[in-house]
Design a protein around this motif. Sequence first.
Motif, PDB file in Angstrom:
ATOM      1  N   UNK A   1       0.858  -1.305   0.088  1.00  9.86           N
ATOM      2  CA  UNK A   1       0.031   0.300   0.257  1.00  9.86           C
ATOM      3  C   UNK A   1       0.601   1.049  -0.008  1.00  9.86           C
ATOM      4  N   UNK A   2       1.865   1.120   0.506  1.00  8.69           N
ATOM      5  CA  UNK A   2       3.234   2.278   1.027  1.00  8.69           C
ATOM      6  C   UNK A   2       3.296   2.915  -0.376  1.00  8.69           C
ATOM      7  N   UNK A   3       3.812   1.995  -1.017  1.00 14.86           N
ATOM      8  CA  UNK A   3       4.206   1.521  -3.006  1.00 14.86           C
ATOM      9  C   UNK A   3       3.608   2.188  -3.729  1.00 14.86           C
ATOM     10  N   UNK A   4       1.979   2.503  -3.251  1.00 16.95           N
ATOM     11  CA  UNK A   4       0.813   2.384  -4.494  1.00 16.95           C
ATOM     12  C   UNK A   4       0.048   3.478  -3.940  1.00 16.95           C
ATOM     13  N   UNK A   5       0.338   4.548  -2.889  1.00 19.24           N
ATOM     14  CA  UNK A   5      -0.296   5.021  -2.192  1.00 19.24           C
ATOM     15  C   UNK A   5      -1.755   6.164  -2.679  1.00 19.24           C
ATOM     16  N   UNK A   6      -0.636   6.605  -3.966  1.00 25.61           N
ATOM     17  CA  UNK A   6      -1.179   7.349  -4.059  1.00 25.61           C
ATOM     18  C   UNK A   6      -2.825   6.736  -5.571  1.00 25.61           C
ATOM     19  N   UNK A   7      -3.440   5.636  -5.638  1.00 22.92           N
ATOM     20  CA  UNK A   7      -4.132   4.501  -5.980  1.00 22.92           C
ATOM     21  C   UNK A   7      -5.552   4.242  -4.969  1.00 22.92           C
ATOM     22  N   UNK A   8      -5.615   4.823  -5.528  1.00 20.90           N
ATOM     23  CA  UNK A   8      -7.131   3.947  -4.611  1.00 20.90           C
ATOM     24  C   UNK A   8      -6.951   2.123  -4.661  1.00 20.90           C
ATOM     25  N   UNK A   9      -7.405   1.520  -3.591  1.00 22.58           N
ATOM     26  CA  UNK A   9      -7.341   0.933  -3.861  1.00 22.58           C
ATOM     27  C   UNK A   9      -8.517  -0.032  -3.705  1.00 22.58           C
ATOM     28  N   UNK A  10      -8.184  -1.913  -3.967  1.00 29.27           N
ATOM     29  CA  UNK A  10      -9.730  -2.129  -4.223  1.00 29.27           C
ATOM     30  C   UNK A  10      -8.440  -3.749  -3.133  1.00 29.27           C
ATOM     31  N   UNK A  11      -9.141  -3.903  -1.751  1.00 27.90           N
ATOM     32  CA  UNK A  11      -8.524  -5.172  -1.137  1.00 27.90           C
ATOM     33  C   UNK A  11      -9.385  -6.096  -0.899  1.00 27.90           C
ATOM     34  N   UNK A  12      -8.650  -7.550  -1.310  1.00 29.64           N
ATOM     35  CA  UNK A  12      -9.900  -8.927  -1.722  1.00 29.64           C
ATOM     36  C   UNK A  12      -9.350  -9.340   0.022  1.00 29.64           C
ATOM     37  N   UNK A  13      -9.907  -9.900   0.979  1.00 28.65           N
ATOM     38  CA  UNK A  13      -9.647 -10.417   1.861  1.00 28.65           C
ATOM     39  C   UNK A  13     -10.292 -11.697   1.868  1.00 28.65           C
ATOM     40  N   UNK A  14      -9.731 -12.340   2.738  1.00 27.92           N
ATOM     41  CA  UNK A  14     -10.273 -13.680   2.406  1.00 27.92           C
ATOM     42  C   UNK A  14     -11.249 -14.034   3.438  1.00 27.92           C
ATOM     43  N   UNK A  15     -11.856 -15.167   3.811  1.00 30.23           N
ATOM     44  CA  UNK A  15     -13.288 -15.600   5.211  1.00 30.23           C
ATOM     45  C   UNK A  15     -13.234 -17.200   4.760  1.00 30.23           C
ATOM     46  N   UNK A  16     -11.917 -17.873   5.033  1.00 30.62           N
ATOM     47  CA  UNK A  16     -11.818 -19.454   4.986  1.00 30.62           C
ATOM     48  C   UNK A  16     -11.020 -19.317   3.438  1.00 30.62           C
ATOM     49  N   UNK A  17     -10.066 -19.360   3.393  1.00 35.05           N
ATOM     50  CA  UNK A  17      -8.503 -19.862   2.481  1.00 35.05           C
ATOM     51  C   UNK A  17      -8.982 -21.284   1.795  1.00 35.05           C
ATOM     52  N   UNK A  18      -8.470 -21.421   0.586  1.00 34.91           N
ATOM     53  CA  UNK A  18      -8.446 -22.852   0.258  1.00 34.91           C
ATOM     54  C   UNK A  18      -8.200 -24.346   0.916  1.00 34.91           C
ATOM     55  N   UNK A  19      -6.885 -23.847   1.886  1.00 36.70           N
ATOM     56  CA  UNK A  19      -6.232 -24.659   2.068  1.00 36.70           C
ATOM     57  C   UNK A  19      -6.053 -24.890   2.913  1.00 36.70           C
ATOM     58  N   UNK A  20      -6.626 -23.666   4.130  1.00 39.12           N
ATOM     59  CA  UNK A  20      -5.933 -23.727   5.456  1.00 39.12           C
ATOM     60  C   UNK A  20      -7.799 -23.581   6.030  1.00 39.12           C
ATOM     61  N   UNK A  21      -8.680 -22.686   5.308  1.00 41.88           N
ATOM     62  CA  UNK A  21      -9.312 -22.085   6.084  1.00 41.88           C
ATOM     63  C   UNK A  21      -9.578 -20.632   7.040  1.00 41.88           C
ATOM     64  N   UNK A  22      -8.244 -20.409   6.213  1.00 41.53           N
ATOM     65  CA  UNK A  22      -7.298 -18.724   7.364  1.00 41.53           C
ATOM     66  C   UNK A  22      -8.698 -17.564   7.242  1.00 41.53           C
ATOM     67  N   UNK A  23      -8.438 -17.173   8.004  1.00 43.23           N
ATOM     68  CA  UNK A  23      -9.637 -15.411   7.957  1.00 43.23           C
ATOM     69  C   UNK A  23      -8.518 -14.676   8.087  1.00 43.23           C
ATOM     70  N   UNK A  24      -8.556 -13.902   7.050  1.00 42.70           N
ATOM     71  CA  UNK A  24      -7.587 -11.980   7.440  1.00 42.70           C
ATOM     72  C   UNK A  24      -8.937 -11.058   7.703  1.00 42.70           C
ATOM     73  N   UNK A  25      -8.047 -10.992   9.014  1.00 36.41           N
ATOM     74  CA  UNK A  25      -8.687  -9.506   9.647  1.00 36.41           C
ATOM     75  C   UNK A  25      -8.590  -8.245   8.788  1.00 36.41           C
TER      76      UNK A  25
END
Length: 418
Positions: free
Chosen positions: A168-192
């Motif tokens: 984000x710091x490198x690209x902070x001049x542009x808007x950001x669309x961030x994809x978080x995952x609630x249940x990753x494919x292999x481990x079902x991890x949840x992004x905060x």
Amino acid sequence: MTDTALDLAVAADLNAESIDVIAVLDHLVGEADAAAPMSVGYPGAVDLDHSMVMTRLGHRLWNNIGDPADTGGVAHTRVLEQAVIAWVADLLALPADDRWGYVTAGGTEGNLSALHAAYRRWPTARIYFSTAAHYSIPKIVDMLGAYKAIVDAGPDGEMDYAHLAAQLRRRRRWPAIIVATAGTTMTEAVDDTDRVRALLDQYNITGHLHVDAALSGIPLALDGRLRLDDASGIGSVAISGHKFFATPTPCGVVLIRDSVRKPAWQVAYTNSADTTVTGSRCGLSAALLWHAIATHGREGHRWRAAEARRLAAYAVDQIRATGWPAWRHPHAFTVVLPTPPEPVRAKWLLATDGATSHIICMPGITRGQIDALAADLATALDTAQAGPVPRPRLPTTPQTSAAPLVTAPPTTRPRHLP
């Protein structure tokens, strides 16, 4: 019973002079029935009976063309679709005055619909997603022609927030669309998502936060751990229907804040608004989702989720008791284990990525299936101790091949969505 002598490709050839339609269909059913007890690697619940819907509605076309709010036409299930969208939106605490959604053909269409809406709103945005994100995400970014920023994930599957901050710091001049995952494919991890939102605020970056919750969205929402209220900062979510709700056809739900969307145009000949990805949509899927919710309600589905987690905990214990390593996140149906040798993989339908495999204890999977898999793993371990097969190990962490082997859940658990 499957006709093992039948060559399905030959029997199904539409250029053949004579086609035994019943034999082909029976063979497909027989193959699926035979494989069902060993199918523990992919997330499709099998405990709900949808025959009531299939018997009554399955003989004709139900086309929910256009927007779910459209009222024109006949032989559609838009009223049921609206009820499903309202129920899921209420469950996720999405504000009633800023919500829109529809029943999709699955999680991938939901991700596409949400990211397309966000990218139309912020056409110069960079789209961020982790290396543990579903394979549909980079495909969708390529379809949109957008710039991508790939973020590292930890060995447990959760997004690396320090690396996200650097990106984000490198690209902070542009808007950001961030994809978080609630249940990753292999481990079902949840992004905060709280940490993701805090980073956007820290660098004063505008944009959109989307959650791909195809696998874990409904179970986490039932626990109150996934919410789309204003405090969450989440702009959209995609959820699969055929995973937790056990529908016999792929489907899902996408929810998007109405304030993110741009106006759609009216299609004259259908007398409907063109607001969805596919236009014509499966009304039977909406009816199946409605049926699953209507017959079980919040408490029934909360019980199903709790039972599935109990089975996953049992699976970890049973597999470890054989001497084979296994672990799971506390919220997860998914049990992660070292990739078994070929004889076990040939018998059991597991999901495998290199040195790591998993099983998913979806509702309908039984203790008997877990016990049988554990017995086969014990046999493989006995063979390994004799020499020909390598000892089972979970892979090293991605950071360094010299890191200790992971044979238990990571010490630091991923934070759950609020």
